[in-house]
Scaffold this motif. Structure first.
Motif, PDB file in Angstrom:
ATOM      1  N   ASP A  24       0.845  -1.191   0.000  1.00  0.00           N
ATOM      2  CA  ASP A  24       0.000   0.000   0.000  1.00  0.00           C
ATOM      3  C   ASP A  24       0.886   1.249   0.000  1.00  0.00           C
ATOM      4  OD1 ASP A  24      -1.882   1.953   0.644  1.00  0.00           O
ATOM      5  OD2 ASP A  24      -1.742   1.501   2.778  1.00  0.00           O
ATOM      6  N   VAL A  25       0.630   2.169  -0.922  1.00  0.00           N
ATOM      7  CA  VAL A  25       1.546   3.312  -1.076  1.00  0.00           C
ATOM      8  C   VAL A  25       1.442   4.279   0.113  1.00  0.00           C
ATOM      9  CG1 VAL A  25       1.956   5.377  -2.454  1.00  0.00           C
ATOM     10  CG2 VAL A  25       1.829   3.158  -3.547  1.00  0.00           C
ATOM     11  N   ARG A  26       0.241   4.487   0.582  1.00  0.00           N
ATOM     12  CA  ARG A  26      -0.004   5.279   1.800  1.00  0.00           C
ATOM     13  C   ARG A  26       0.769   6.593   1.866  1.00  0.00           C
ATOM     14  NH1 ARG A  26      -2.406   3.048   6.656  1.00  0.00           N
ATOM     15  NH2 ARG A  26      -2.456   1.243   5.325  1.00  0.00           N
ATOM     16  N   GLU A  27       1.810   6.685   2.717  1.00  0.00           N
ATOM     17  CA  GLU A  27       2.449   7.991   2.939  1.00  0.00           C
ATOM     18  C   GLU A  27       3.457   8.316   1.847  1.00  0.00           C
ATOM     19  OE1 GLU A  27       3.310   5.402   5.038  1.00  0.00           O
ATOM     20  OE2 GLU A  27       2.787   5.895   7.091  1.00  0.00           O
ATOM     21  N   VAL A  28       2.995   8.419   0.615  1.00  0.00           N
ATOM     22  CA  VAL A  28       3.951   8.719  -0.459  1.00  0.00           C
ATOM     23  C   VAL A  28       4.574  10.104  -0.253  1.00  0.00           C
ATOM     24  CG1 VAL A  28       2.314   9.662  -2.123  1.00  0.00           C
ATOM     25  CG2 VAL A  28       4.325   8.505  -2.946  1.00  0.00           C
ATOM     26  N   HIS A  29       3.877  10.958   0.511  1.00  0.00           N
ATOM     27  CA  HIS A  29       4.443  12.286   0.790  1.00  0.00           C
ATOM     28  C   HIS A  29       5.716  12.162   1.622  1.00  0.00           C
ATOM     29  CE1 HIS A  29       1.603  11.160   3.940  1.00  0.00           C
ATOM     30  NE2 HIS A  29       2.249  11.927   4.773  1.00  0.00           N
ATOM     31  N   PHE A  30       5.807  11.105   2.445  1.00  0.00           N
ATOM     32  CA  PHE A  30       7.024  10.889   3.233  1.00  0.00           C
ATOM     33  C   PHE A  30       8.064  10.088   2.440  1.00  0.00           C
ATOM     34  CE2 PHE A  30       4.671  11.315   7.520  1.00  0.00           C
ATOM     35  CZ  PHE A  30       5.137  12.592   7.711  1.00  0.00           C
ATOM     36  N   HIS A  31       7.668   8.882   1.999  1.00  0.00           N
ATOM     37  CA  HIS A  31       8.701   7.997   1.409  1.00  0.00           C
ATOM     38  C   HIS A  31       8.882   8.214  -0.080  1.00  0.00           C
ATOM     39  CE1 HIS A  31       5.559   5.531  -0.325  1.00  0.00           C
ATOM     40  NE2 HIS A  31       4.974   5.456   0.854  1.00  0.00           N
ATOM     41  N   ARG A  32       7.975   8.902  -0.710  1.00  0.00           N
ATOM     42  CA  ARG A  32       8.042   9.241  -2.126  1.00  0.00           C
ATOM     43  C   ARG A  32       8.204   7.987  -3.014  1.00  0.00           C
ATOM     44  NH1 ARG A  32       9.234  14.839  -2.137  1.00  0.00           N
ATOM     45  NH2 ARG A  32       8.556  14.842  -4.311  1.00  0.00           N
ATOM     46  N   GLN A  33       7.733   6.875  -2.510  1.00  0.00           N
ATOM     47  CA  GLN A  33       7.839   5.592  -3.223  1.00  0.00           C
ATOM     48  C   GLN A  33       9.297   5.260  -3.548  1.00  0.00           C
ATOM     49  OE1 GLN A  33       5.424   3.697  -3.094  1.00  0.00           O
ATOM     50  NE2 GLN A  33       5.496   2.149  -4.671  1.00  0.00           N
ATOM     51  N   VAL A  34      10.179   5.650  -2.660  1.00  0.00           N
ATOM     52  CA  VAL A  34      11.591   5.258  -2.738  1.00  0.00           C
ATOM     53  C   VAL A  34      11.797   4.189  -1.669  1.00  0.00           C
ATOM     54  CG1 VAL A  34      13.981   6.007  -2.371  1.00  0.00           C
ATOM     55  CG2 VAL A  34      12.366   7.515  -3.545  1.00  0.00           C
ATOM     56  N   ASP A  35      12.185   3.007  -2.066  1.00  0.00           N
ATOM     57  CA  ASP A  35      12.412   1.908  -1.120  1.00  0.00           C
ATOM     58  C   ASP A  35      11.204   1.643  -0.227  1.00  0.00           C
ATOM     59  OD1 ASP A  35      14.882   1.154  -1.949  1.00  0.00           O
ATOM     60  OD2 ASP A  35      15.977   1.909  -0.217  1.00  0.00           O
ATOM     61  N   ARG A  36      10.020   1.696  -0.826  1.00  0.00           N
ATOM     62  CA  ARG A  36       8.791   1.476  -0.051  1.00  0.00           C
ATOM     63  C   ARG A  36       8.823   0.137   0.694  1.00  0.00           C
ATOM     64  NH1 ARG A  36       5.768   0.530   2.930  1.00  0.00           N
ATOM     65  NH2 ARG A  36       3.499   0.506   2.986  1.00  0.00           N
ATOM     66  N   ALA A  37       9.352  -0.880   0.033  1.00  0.00           N
ATOM     67  CA  ALA A  37       9.333  -2.212   0.655  1.00  0.00           C
ATOM     68  C   ALA A  37      10.341  -2.335   1.796  1.00  0.00           C
ATOM     69  CB  ALA A  37       9.613  -3.278  -0.401  1.00  0.00           C
ATOM     70  N   VAL A  38      11.279  -1.403   1.861  1.00  0.00           N
ATOM     71  CA  VAL A  38      12.335  -1.452   2.883  1.00  0.00           C
ATOM     72  C   VAL A  38      11.964  -0.561   4.073  1.00  0.00           C
ATOM     73  CG1 VAL A  38      14.846  -1.242   3.216  1.00  0.00           C
ATOM     74  CG2 VAL A  38      13.943  -1.696   0.933  1.00  0.00           C
ATOM     75  N   LYS A  39      11.082   0.381   3.829  1.00  0.00           N
ATOM     76  CA  LYS A  39      10.795   1.442   4.805  1.00  0.00           C
ATOM     77  C   LYS A  39      10.506   0.959   6.234  1.00  0.00           C
ATOM     78  CE  LYS A  39       7.947   5.445   5.678  1.00  0.00           C
ATOM     79  NZ  LYS A  39       6.549   5.619   6.049  1.00  0.00           N
ATOM     80  N   PRO A  40       9.770  -0.121   6.420  1.00  0.00           N
ATOM     81  CA  PRO A  40       9.471  -0.528   7.815  1.00  0.00           C
ATOM     82  C   PRO A  40      10.709  -0.771   8.671  1.00  0.00           C
ATOM     83  CG  PRO A  40       8.051  -1.673   6.267  1.00  0.00           C
ATOM     84  CD  PRO A  40       9.071  -0.959   5.439  1.00  0.00           C
ATOM     85  N   PHE A  41      11.850  -1.061   8.043  1.00  0.00           N
ATOM     86  CA  PHE A  41      13.066  -1.233   8.853  1.00  0.00           C
ATOM     87  C   PHE A  41      13.490   0.092   9.500  1.00  0.00           C
ATOM     88  CE2 PHE A  41      13.124  -5.070   6.419  1.00  0.00           C
ATOM     89  CZ  PHE A  41      13.566  -6.004   7.348  1.00  0.00           C
ATOM     90  N   GLY A  42      13.069   1.193   8.906  1.00  0.00           N
ATOM     91  CA  GLY A  42      13.358   2.492   9.496  1.00  0.00           C
ATOM     92  C   GLY A  42      12.171   3.081  10.229  1.00  0.00           C
ATOM     93  N   MET A  43      11.049   2.335  10.260  1.00  0.00           N
ATOM     94  CA  MET A  43       9.833   2.845  10.906  1.00  0.00           C
ATOM     95  C   MET A  43       9.243   1.813  11.872  1.00  0.00           C
ATOM     96  SD  MET A  43       8.667   5.903  10.206  1.00  0.00           S
ATOM     97  CE  MET A  43      10.075   6.912   9.860  1.00  0.00           C
ATOM     98  N   SER A  44       8.473   0.882  11.341  1.00  0.00           N
ATOM     99  CA  SER A  44       7.743  -0.058  12.213  1.00  0.00           C
ATOM    100  C   SER A  44       8.658  -0.867  13.130  1.00  0.00           C
ATOM    101  CB  SER A  44       6.945  -1.051  11.364  1.00  0.00           C
ATOM    102  OG  SER A  44       6.023  -0.397  10.572  1.00  0.00           O
ATOM    103  N   TYR A  45       9.882  -1.111  12.676  1.00  0.00           N
ATOM    104  CA  TYR A  45      10.790  -1.957  13.458  1.00  0.00           C
ATOM    105  C   TYR A  45      11.852  -1.120  14.181  1.00  0.00           C
ATOM    106  CZ  TYR A  45       8.924  -5.049   9.762  1.00  0.00           C
ATOM    107  OH  TYR A  45       8.094  -5.705   8.878  1.00  0.00           O
ATOM    108  N   ALA A  46      11.664   0.196  14.148  1.00  0.00           N
ATOM    109  CA  ALA A  46      12.739   1.083  14.614  1.00  0.00           C
ATOM    110  C   ALA A  46      12.352   1.837  15.887  1.00  0.00           C
ATOM    111  CB  ALA A  46      13.085   2.079  13.519  1.00  0.00           C
ATOM    112  N   ARG A  47      13.351   2.201  16.621  1.00  0.00           N
ATOM    113  CA  ARG A  47      13.204   2.990  17.832  1.00  0.00           C
ATOM    114  C   ARG A  47      12.950   4.457  17.492  1.00  0.00           C
ATOM    115  NH1 ARG A  47      13.273   3.224  23.408  1.00  0.00           N
ATOM    116  NH2 ARG A  47      14.605   5.019  23.051  1.00  0.00           N
ATOM    117  N   ILE A  48      12.618   5.222  18.531  1.00  0.00           N
ATOM    118  CA  ILE A  48      12.327   6.644  18.341  1.00  0.00           C
ATOM    119  C   ILE A  48      13.513   7.406  17.741  1.00  0.00           C
ATOM    120  CG2 ILE A  48      10.591   6.731  20.161  1.00  0.00           C
ATOM    121  CD1 ILE A  48      12.665   8.064  21.976  1.00  0.00           C
TER     122      ILE A  48
END
Ligand code: SF4
Ligand code: SF4
Lengths: 480, 204
Positions: free
Chosen positions: A186-210
């Motif tokens: 799901d593209v969702r926050e394209v304003h943040f990730h700009r569809q660059v490395d969308r599939a990798v993003k959770p390693f810097g978000m959902s699985y990441a500390r503050i």
């Protein structure tokens, strides 16, 4: 081609929203509302496997089939495996398809490897109990034999050495011998990730500390920040644990399939292509809207309410091409928000305004738990019902949200008033209706008229540009 | 600036004394004593971090009888020093660094210049990090670092771990290696530099 409105999913019971019984009327129930199907707008849209006749069986089958091509031989019977999920997956089509994929992953790993220590760890953003709520609602705790947990970015951390320096992950995400990245496209926050490395993003978000999330949103800039997730994923620490990725493949019409791979970057390219093509068309079309009253009507925080797969935050930025990386700053990101002074004026030139087509927002049903005051400061907003206003007032992330809003007793009154002050009868509901946009008749006709041109423009001009900017050769996907 | 309207209340019957709440409180306002969590209502900023992470669901948020505002005034501070500190941290004094409380870099810089020596102290004085609790730790650490302060982490706490890289630190070889994949390091650095160097409209 205008149809009866598609009824949205019912409100969800959650500590982040008002009780479902307090949502007395949905946007789709307003007179003059119709529905425009995504496939009527874009007849070449990919066929969906869900929703459909065979229900969740299609998800189970697709997950099994895709996982057949994945090597799991590295997992030994005595090993531990963490299946990593993210809360956003559960906001797609009511959450059942994502939950089914998570169940199937567990079954396949168990059958193929003999491994029994399989855990589910579901990351969250800013609503720390949200994953726990979904785990319970979908019975995942039982399915994972008591080994399912929601993890939050304030939980105990682990330092991860990367190419750009130390970043931090959540310890419980990585406390197994192997990890399986179970996400969605799901593209969702394209304003943040700009569809660059969308599939990798959770390693810097959902699985990441503050610390890591703060790096992404404060330290690197609106486009460079996407490197944070790649830096973590590429680290020896993560590589040593990474087994494979399994993705629910989404489009504005619904689930189009499941994809799985041992090579996350190969999957990432496919996600990038599909996301740019399908969501790119829908977002470009929404960018064509000249004026609209927008109704928020979905169990998610303000920026995350959906209309045909596109979130409200992206409609707020649809006056710009969010996929075009040459454009540095979307009308809404936290970087953009940070660049406005106390007087409401931008601190530098070149800060794009919030989409002027949004004349009024009616907050009929949306959650707290995400800093959303930016939207009420920039767009006239009417909140429906005192309970909803009270919810926001009690939310530490939204202490000034209602400072700039009006309060209406009910949805009908809010719509009547909005029409009068906005001088338009075009209405767009962000209500998560599946495969369709719920709109007023006038807006439905307008969109059907604009869609063919948008489709041609994306295919012929925009999509090749977007892919090139991301290092993907358009000819690989037969686009030139 | 933070308007404080709520505070945390512990149900001692449910509390098991696990110390999770103590480890996540950004202002160190909750402590476990004799195996039960105790809130200091004078210092609690109502962020709900403890309520959100307590494994026993032993904490609820209750309305304060009288709400209060937490704010570091810029009135009697040396503005030139505030601007200078912000710029050294690559921040514009007027830029928002905490989205929930709309706290701006200048207010945090003022707290540092007036003696705050840790993120916890800064949060107590400005309210920063008491909204979502997630996104604003780095600018706070950057401002402390720019002031030459190396704060001490709360013992065993999860409040924060450390300073992380900025766009000004990305090695050239990394930029070169990933230049074709949509990572616009130099362009974004230019954008952020333009903000940092923006006119004194923001600094005055
Ligand atoms: S987190 Fe909950 S159970 Fe643990 S010490 Fe605090 S109040 Fe008690
Ligand atoms: S974590 Fe937040 S709500 Fe809990 S005691 Fe600390 S300041 Fe108060």
């Amino acid at each position: 081609m205008l149809r009866a409105p598609v009824m949205p999913l019912p409100p969800r019971r959650s500590q982040y929203g008002v009780a479902p019984e307090l949502v007395r009327k949905r946007a789709a129930e307003l007179p003059d509302m119709v529905s425009v199907l995504v496939r009527d707008l874009f007849p070449d849209a990919a066929p969906v496997i869900y929703p459909g006749e065979n229900g969740l069986e299609m998800i189970r089958e697709a997950t099994r089939k895709q996982m057949e091509k994945v090597d799991l031989s590295m997992i030994k019977p005595g090993d531990s495996v963490n299946v990593l999920g993210s809360h956003h997956g559960f906001t797609l089509l009511g959450g059942a398809p994502y939950a089914e994929m998570l169940r199937t992953i567990r079954d396949v790993v168990r059958e193929r490897t003999g491994c029994t220590d399989i855990r589910l760890r579901v990351g969250v953003g800013l609503r720390f109990r949200e994953s726990e709520e979904y785990i319970k609602a979908f019975g995942l705790d039982e399915y994972y034999e008591g080994k399912a947990a929601g993890v939050a970015p304030v939980d105990e951390g682990v330092a991860i050495e990367t190419e750009i320096g130390t970043l931090y992950g959540i310890k419980r995400i990585y406390d197994a011998r192997w990890i399986i990245h179970a996400h969605n496209s799901d593209v969702r926050e394209v304003h943040f990730h700009r569809q660059v490395d969308r599939a990798v993003k959770p390693f810097g978000m959902s699985y990441a500390r503050i610390e890591t999330r703060s790096t992404y949103h404060q330290n690197l800039g609106p486009r460079a920040a996407n490197f944070v997730a790649r830096a973590i994923f590429d680290s020896p620490f993560v590589q040593e644990k990474f087994a494979c990725a399994v993705f629910l493949m989404m489009s504005p019409s619904g689930v189009v399939g499941v994809d799985a791979d041992n090579d996350l970057y190969a999957l990432n390219d496919r996600v990038t292509y599909l996301g740019c093509r399908d969501y790119g068309k829908m977002m470009t079309l929404l960018g064509e809207i000249d004026e609209a009253i927008t109704i928020l009507d979905f169990p998610s925080p303000v920026p995350y309410v959906f209309a045909a797969g596109v979130i409200f935050a992206n409609f707020a930025g649809a006056n710009r091409d969010l996929f075009d990386l040459d454009d540095p700053l979307p009308p809404y990101t936290w970087y953009t928000e940070a660049f406005y002074g106390e007087d409401g004026q931008p601190l530098i030139e070149g800060v794009p305004p919030v989409n002027p087509a949004i004349k009024v927002v009616i907050h009929n049903y949306a959650w707290g738990g995400y800093p959303s005051a930016f939207f009420t400061e920039h767009i006239p907003t009417i909140v429906v019902g005192r309970e909803q206003a009270e919810l926001l007032n009690r939310d530490p992330q939204n202490i000034s949200y209602t400072k700039h809003t009006l309060l209406a007793e009910d949805l009908d009154t809010a719509v009547r008033f909005a029409k009068r002050v906005a001088g338009t009868d075009k209405i767009l509901a962000f209500d998560g209706a599946s495969g369709a946009l719920n709109v007023s008749r006038s807006l439905g006709e307008y969109l059907l008229q604009k869609a063919p041109l948008v489709s041609r423009r994306v295919d012929g001009e925009l999509l090749p540009k977007w892919l090139k900017q991301r290092g993907i050769d358009p000819s690989r996907f037969k686009i030139c | 600036m933070r308007a404080v309207t709520l505070y945390a209340v512990v149900d001692v019957d449910k509390c098991k004394g696990c110390t999770r709440c103590e480890r996540v409180c950004p202002v160190l306002a909750i402590k476990v004593e004799n195996k039960k969590a105790v809130v200091d209502p004078q210092n609690c900023l109502g962020c709900a971090n403890c309520e959100q992470r307590c494994p026993e669901m032993a904490i609820t948020m209750a309305p304060l009888e009288q709400s209060r505002v937490v704010h570091e005034s810029l009135a009697e501070v040396d503005m030139a020093a505030v601007i200078d500190l912000c710029r050294r941290a690559h921040l514009h004094p007027k830029q928002i660094i905490c989205y929930c409380t709309a706290t701006r870099a200048g207010e945090v810089a003022a707290a540092v210049l007036r003696g705050a020596k840790s993120p916890e102290e800064i949060s107590r004085r400005t309210g920063v990090r008491t909204g979502c609790k997630v996104e604003c730790i780095q600018p706070v650490l950057r401002l402390l670092h720019a002031a030459g302060i190396a704060p001490e982490r709360p013992a065993r706490g999860y409040q924060w771990y450390g300073l992380t890289p900025t766009v000004w630190d990305i090695p050239e070889e990394v930029k070169k290696k990933y230049a074709q994949r949509g990572f616009y390091f130099d362009e974004d650095r230019k954008l952020l530099d333009s903000l940092v160097g923006a006119g004194e409209k923001g600094g005055e």
